[in-house]
Scaffold this motif. Structure first.
Motif, PDB file in Angstrom:
ATOM      1  N   CYS A 320       0.847  -1.201   0.000  1.00 53.42           N
ATOM      2  CA  CYS A 320       0.000   0.000   0.000  1.00 53.42           C
ATOM      3  C   CYS A 320       0.881   1.249   0.000  1.00 53.42           C
ATOM      4  O   CYS A 320       0.621   2.216  -0.725  1.00 53.42           O
ATOM      5  N   LEU A 325      -0.680   4.617  -1.168  1.00 57.45           N
ATOM      6  CA  LEU A 325      -1.813   4.620  -0.242  1.00 57.45           C
ATOM      7  C   LEU A 325      -1.277   4.845   1.167  1.00 57.45           C
ATOM      8  O   LEU A 325      -0.794   3.918   1.816  1.00 57.45           O
ATOM      9  N   GLN A 357      -6.330   0.919  -6.056  1.00 56.45           N
ATOM     10  CA  GLN A 357      -6.256   2.381  -6.048  1.00 56.45           C
ATOM     11  C   GLN A 357      -6.798   2.954  -7.350  1.00 56.45           C
ATOM     12  O   GLN A 357      -7.520   3.957  -7.355  1.00 56.45           O
TER      13      GLN A 357
END
Length: 362
Positions: A320, A325, A357
């Protein structure tokens, strides 16, 4: 709550409403709560006993550390297919770098009751990162993992994988100029001013990299600049090392720095001929910082299986981060919910951080 319905007249045909979908079998927590426990443990380095006190004292919810541990293990098992897919993609990438950091693992068979395991980070140019656990520092498991890899492998000169580079269709071995630089810095700090020459040349090499990054150079332009500017500097550095090597005794800090750099020289020059290759392995070391911070708080892992599950969770949260993210909670909650609803294995790629995403942006 599951409501029950029955006909009052015939007093038969009792029907019960469907229960809520569960992420973990026979466990009450929803996807949001499980994601919260994972993020606090992995990203915030908050031990489970501290989380237990937070839930109890701030929210009035008594959750024991053992219960949270069971939830964490179950969550890792649910997320394991995604972690495996990230590993598969990483092993198919053109460039892959790796490094490791030690962790304490409880082991009743060990004389001290605890042993030193290792958590390995593998960073690809996807971008993604995956983590692997090995009970020892032996290179066997890593060699097995990388046995079919044919791209460019970057590391700090770890000898446990030397056999990988001796087989047919061997990967290209890239080194880390930052590791070489640190050894010259140690020599300089010890008072040997002769180390200033190599340090100055390395500083100039890094200045070229910074300018290329500032100018937004693509791979082709970066390679052109390296050929024109970095290659002559690397040749000057090699000449300087050979000159100093005749003067510095091998066991002195400067002698050790020179020996390391010359032994690693073929790997240190790979970046000059490959615009996509990094000059050092610092980016991989940065992915191990959360582990280093975390182990100061949670101190140890309960077992080898627990360490493997920890690697799965670091893989998800770390990827991530690589995908941009910054708050993985929304991602983990959504993915855990979808997996609990029977998400098709053939569509696992849609749940990888980069794909997820992109879907959220749409």
């Amino acid at each position: 709550e599951r409501r029950k319905y029955a006909c009052r007249d015939c007093e038969s045909g009792v029907v019960m409403g469907p229960g809520p979908s569960r992420v973990l079998p026979q466990a009450m927590p929803g996807a949001g709560l499980l994601a919260e426990v994972v993020v606090r443990k992995i990203k915030d380095s908050c031990p489970l006993d501290r989380q237990s006190r937070i839930f109890s004292e701030r929210f009035g919810v008594p959750l024991s550390p053992s219960t949270l541990g069971d939830w964490l293990a179950g969550t890792a098992d649910v997320l394991a297919p995604i972690a495996r897919r990230l590993r598969e993609q990483g092993l198919q990438s053109t460039h892959l770098s790796f490094d490791d950091t030690p962790i304490r693992v409880l082991d009743p068979a060990h004389p001290n009751g605890v042993k030193r395991g290792h958590l390995w980070s593998f960073v690809s140019d996807a971008p993604l990162v995956f983590y692997e656990y090995t009970p020892t520092w032996s290179g066997g498991p890593i060699q097995t993992l990388l046995s079919d890899y044919v791209g460019t492998l970057q590391s700090d000169g770890y000898s446990g994988v030397n056999a990988l580079y001796k087989k047919e269709s061997a990967p290209t071995r890239a080194g880390c100029l930052a590791h070489a630089r640190r050894k010259f810095h140690v020599a300089y700090q010890a008072g040997d001013l002769r180390a200033a020459g190599p340090l100055r040349l390395i500083q100039q090499l890094y200045a070229i990299e910074r300018r290329a990054k500032h100018d937004g150079c693509d791979v082709a332009e970066r390679q052109r600049r390296r050929q024109a500017e970095s290659q002559p500097l690397m040749q000057s550095l090699h000449d300087e090392l050979q000159r100093l090597g005749a003067q510095a005794p091998p066991k002195t800090p400067l002698g050790q720095a020179i020996t390391y750099a010359l032994r690693q020289w073929p790997t240190l020059t790979v970046f000059v001929h490959d615009g996509a290759q990094r000059i050092d392995n610092n980016h991989t070391e940065r992915t191990l910082r959360p582990v280093a911070i975390g182990r100061k708080n949670w101190l140890f892992v309960g077992s080898d299986d627990g360490a493997r599950r920890l690697a799965i969770l670091y893989t998800l949260v770390g990827s991530c981060e690589q995908a941009g993210l910054r708050d993985p909670w929304h991602y983990l909650r959504d993915v855990l919910h979808k997996l609990s609803q029977g998400w098709l294995h053939s569509r696992l790629d849609d749940l990888l951080p980069l794909s997820w995403q992109a879907s959220q942006a749409r």
